[in-house]
Design a protein around this motif. Structure first.
Motif, PDB file in Angstrom:
ATOM      1  N   ILE A 115     -27.401  10.560  -5.072  1.00 14.09           N
ATOM      2  CA  ILE A 115     -27.011   9.151  -4.975  1.00 14.09           C
ATOM      3  C   ILE A 115     -26.450   8.680  -6.319  1.00 14.09           C
ATOM      4  CG2 ILE A 115     -27.952   6.811  -4.739  1.00 14.09           C
ATOM      5  CD1 ILE A 115     -29.977   8.055  -2.713  1.00 14.09           C
ATOM      6  N   THR A 124     -22.914  10.161  -7.463  1.00 15.94           N
ATOM      7  CA  THR A 124     -21.763   9.670  -6.711  1.00 15.94           C
ATOM      8  C   THR A 124     -21.600   8.162  -6.873  1.00 15.94           C
ATOM      9  OG1 THR A 124     -23.240   9.568  -4.815  1.00 15.94           O
ATOM     10  CG2 THR A 124     -21.816  11.482  -4.967  1.00 15.94           C
ATOM     11  N   THR A 155     -23.353   5.818  -5.947  1.00 15.19           N
ATOM     12  CA  THR A 155     -23.631   5.062  -4.738  1.00 15.19           C
ATOM     13  C   THR A 155     -24.418   3.801  -5.067  1.00 15.19           C
ATOM     14  OG1 THR A 155     -23.614   7.107  -3.489  1.00 15.19           O
ATOM     15  CG2 THR A 155     -24.678   5.233  -2.437  1.00 15.19           C
ATOM     16  N   ILE A 209     -23.085   8.328   1.395  1.00 16.39           N
ATOM     17  CA  ILE A 209     -22.540   8.551   0.058  1.00 16.39           C
ATOM     18  C   ILE A 209     -21.040   8.829   0.191  1.00 16.39           C
ATOM     19  CG2 ILE A 209     -22.537  10.202  -1.885  1.00 16.39           C
ATOM     20  CD1 ILE A 209     -25.478  10.865  -1.124  1.00 16.39           C
ATOM     21  N   ASP A 210     -20.196   8.192  -0.636  1.00 15.16           N
ATOM     22  CA  ASP A 210     -18.772   8.565  -0.704  1.00 15.16           C
ATOM     23  C   ASP A 210     -18.614   9.543  -1.846  1.00 15.16           C
ATOM     24  OD1 ASP A 210     -17.968   6.907   1.363  1.00 15.16           O
ATOM     25  OD2 ASP A 210     -17.756   5.176   0.021  1.00 15.16           O
ATOM     26  N   TYR A 211     -18.023  10.689  -1.563  1.00  9.24           N
ATOM     27  CA  TYR A 211     -17.902  11.700  -2.606  1.00  9.24           C
ATOM     28  C   TYR A 211     -16.447  12.140  -2.769  1.00  9.24           C
ATOM     29  CZ  TYR A 211     -18.199  16.196  -4.996  1.00  9.24           C
ATOM     30  OH  TYR A 211     -18.008  17.223  -5.868  1.00  9.24           O
ATOM     31  N   ARG A 233     -26.429   2.206   2.056  1.00  8.39           N
ATOM     32  CA  ARG A 233     -25.802   2.720   0.843  1.00  8.39           C
ATOM     33  C   ARG A 233     -26.696   2.654  -0.381  1.00  8.39           C
ATOM     34  NH1 ARG A 233     -20.914   3.888   0.555  1.00  8.39           N
ATOM     35  NH2 ARG A 233     -19.396   3.623   2.168  1.00  8.39           N
TER      36      ARG A 233
END
Ligand code: GDP
Ligand code: MG
Length: 597
Positions: free
Chosen positions: A27, A30, A32, A63-65, A243
């Motif tokens: 977390i 990234t 987040t 999570i946006d990676y 998130r």
């Protein structure tokens, strides 16, 4: 998000191998969560989880990676509960994702819950990424542990990632492996809605929150939905993602994981594993394999102070709203007064609920011996489920009794193996398997659940100095020679102390119980027989001799303050006593008498 850019995964690990810490690092790395909001074990939200370091409810985070291939991926992590009591929840949440990180502490190696959870993952067809954690520690031995993963679990560990969830080393490699090695979810956007109900809980602001995984179709705010197993219908008020704080979104499509908020009154109305569809254009059949989780361990909870019964009722009702796997009904006991007979998924679950009642609601409790559900077959051909030994029908009408069995897996260093085998044998176990992996033995036993619910964990820990790990699954019912043993104090049966035992062990248990009670019950002005009996037949007996002198006599009548103090002390002690016929039994006796040594 297109399906090709979604990865859904969970983390499987034995307790303390670093699952929560690894989730924190994923977390954090990234971005987040803003740095200032970062706190340890972000996903372990309940206080009791934090205090005990265990994860009880599944939690989730999106999570946006931004991967090294330049594309941004959506990674959904579902954090599964680590404990055996919640095996059904684990197996359902596994079906909501396509892969797992298999985290093993590289200073320790594979443990019983590593195995139990990895089997759930394999059953759910997961792709697995082995992660060797805690490489910052001097005792870390990645080669040995990788080899053990191959030997014991039988998966390729050559590509295992060496990680320190503490320092952050190996986290990028882990994120890349998730993108490269785990499959993207499948699903059809145009098909009728099919969403799996993965979990649900009560939120004090939003009411019931339902965690869903969309398999097919699209879910939008305002949709009319139907739960396919329970048939209940609701309007969707809000949908969103974690998130890990809640964030409202417009829709959830195939492969996505998020939450919904509807006019659902209580968590009991939602069943983990149920399929959610649109009411108007429903899916033709639900997702396979639904089975509601069933309580397996029962015990009575009584307030120490009988005036707190209503408070206890209130506490239990509130807890039950948030925990559909916990059952309760009112119970009256001649010994303990009004209370509740409660059903739990296992011993940890029992302990958690009991703890919360005592701590959050400030009610002191007496807990009766945990018991399992027996199948009692009557001579007239009918069958009853016995949840409470006190309700055992008269033996003359009983044909036979079946008890639940478990398949227990224990991993233990060699030097303690002998003690573990003896313990299992003493608890009527049947050995099914014994294999070695390095300096550890893995034994599999068929054991009666009732022999495990008393103090098996404690005994196992003490004979192995804490080095054994243990896991089990339910294995169905088997007939055995079981009887109800009653305890009589001064010729009156004390219902809260009656228990189901195997006939061959009844004398031993009866004797031990009578001896203990003899020490626990204070002497009275008269002689008190303490007996264990099966049906009408006494199998063990102790006699508590009468108190000869008045307690204050030794004060020689001289020292009035001392005398008064002594009487006050007695009075205070009385509050914690239960009057039973002419005999007073301290509440502590109910707890201590039920422990086996
Ligand atoms: P979980 O029970 O699997 O969720 O394990 P936790 O994440 O709660 O970790 C258990 C303990 O191990 C905690 O005290 C962590 O701080 C510690 N821990 C986790 N990962 C590492 C690591 O990579 N290195 C070291 N030295 N300690 C770790
Ligand atoms: Mg944890």
């Amino acid at each position: 998000t297109p399906l090709s850019h979604i990865r859904n995964f969970s983390i499987v690990a034995h307790i303390d191998h670093g699952k929560s810490t690894l989730a924190d690092r994923l977390i954090q790395q990234t971005n987040t969560v803003a740095e200032r909001d970062m706190k340890a074990q972000l996903l372990d939200s309940m206080d009791i989880e934090r205090e005990r370091g265990i994860t009880i409810k599944a939690n989730t985070v999106r999570i946006d990676y931004l991967a090294q291939d330049g594309e941004t991926y959506v990674l959904n992590l579902i954090d599964t509960p680590g404990h055996v009591d919640f095996a059904y929840e684990v197996s359902r949440s596994m079906r909501a994702v396509e892969g797992s990180l298999l985290v093993v502490d590289s200073t320790q190696g594979v443990e019983a819950q590593t195995l139990a959870n990895v089997y759930h993952a394999i059953e759910a067809d997961h792709d697995l990424i082995p992660v060797l954690n805690k490489i910052d520690l001097p005792a870390s031995d990645c080669d040995r542990v990788a080899e053990q993963i191959e030997d014991v679990i039988g998966i390729d560990a050559s590509g295992a990632i060496a990680v320190s969830a503490k320092t952050g080393q190996g986290i990028t490699e882990t994120l890349e492996a998730i993108v490269k090695h785990l499959p993207a979810p499948k699903g059809d956007r145009d098909a009728p809605l099919k969403a799996m109900l993965v979990d649900s809980w009560y939120d004090s602001y939003l009411g019931v929150v339902v965690l869903v995984r969309i398999m097919d179709g699209v879910l939008k705010k305002g949709d009319q939905i139907r739960m396919m197993q329970t048939g209940a219908r609701y309007g969707v008020d809000r949908i969103g993602v974690f998130r890990p704080a809640m964030q409202v979104v417009d829709e959830l499509g195939p492969g996505e994981i998020g939450f919904i908020n509807a006019s659902i009154k209580q968590v009991r109305d939602t069943k983990v594993g149920d399929t959610i569809t649109h009411d108007k254009k429903p899916a033709d059949k639900p997702l396979p394999g639904f089975k509601p989780s069933q309580p397996v361990v029962f015990c009575g909870l009584f307030p120490v102070d009988s005036a707190e019964f209503e408070d206890l009722r209130d506490a239990i009702e509130k807890l039950a709203l948030n925990d559909a796997s916990f059952s309760y009904e009112m119970e009256t006991s001649a010994a303990l007064g009004f209370g509740f007979r409660c059903g739990f998924l296992g011993l940890l679950h029992l302990e958690v609920i009991r703890d919360r009642i005592e701590r959050e609601y400030d009610i002191e409790l007496i807990t009766t011996a945990p018991s399992v559900i027996y199948h009692v077959f009557m001579k007239d051909g009918t069958q009853q489920d016995l949840h409470n030994p006190a309700d055992m029908p008269d033996l003359t009408y009983v044909d036979h009794i079946e008890e639940p069995r478990i398949k227990a897996t224990i991993l233990v260093p060699d030097e303690y193996l002998g003690d573990v085998l003896k313990l299992c044998q003493d608890r009527r176990g049947i050995q099914l398997d014994l294999t070695y992996a390095g300096a550890r033995a893995m034994v599999v036993y068929d054991l009666p659940l009732n022999e495990v619910v008393f103090d098996f964990y404690d005994r196992l820990k003490s004979v192995t100095k804490g080095y054994a790990s243990f896991d089990y699954q339910m294995e169905g019912y088997r007939q055995d020679n079981l009887v109800k043993m009653s305890i009589l104090v001064n010729d009156e049966p004390v219902d809260a102390l009656s228990m189901m035992v195997h006939r061959d062990r009844a004398e031993m248990r009866g004797r031990a119980m009578c001896e203990k009670l003899k020490d626990l019950i204070p002497r009275h002005m008269f002689k008190i027989p303490i007996q264990a009996a099966i049906g009408g037949k006494v199998i063990a007996r102790e006699t508590l001799s009468a108190l000869r002198k008045d307690v204050t006599a030794k004060c020689y009548g001289g020292d009035a303050t001392r005398k008064r103090k002594l009487l006050e002390k007695q009075k205070a002690g009385k509050k914690k006593m239960r009057q039973f016929g002419k005999v007073e039994i301290p509440q502590e006796a109910f707890i201590s008498a039920l422990k086996m040594d």
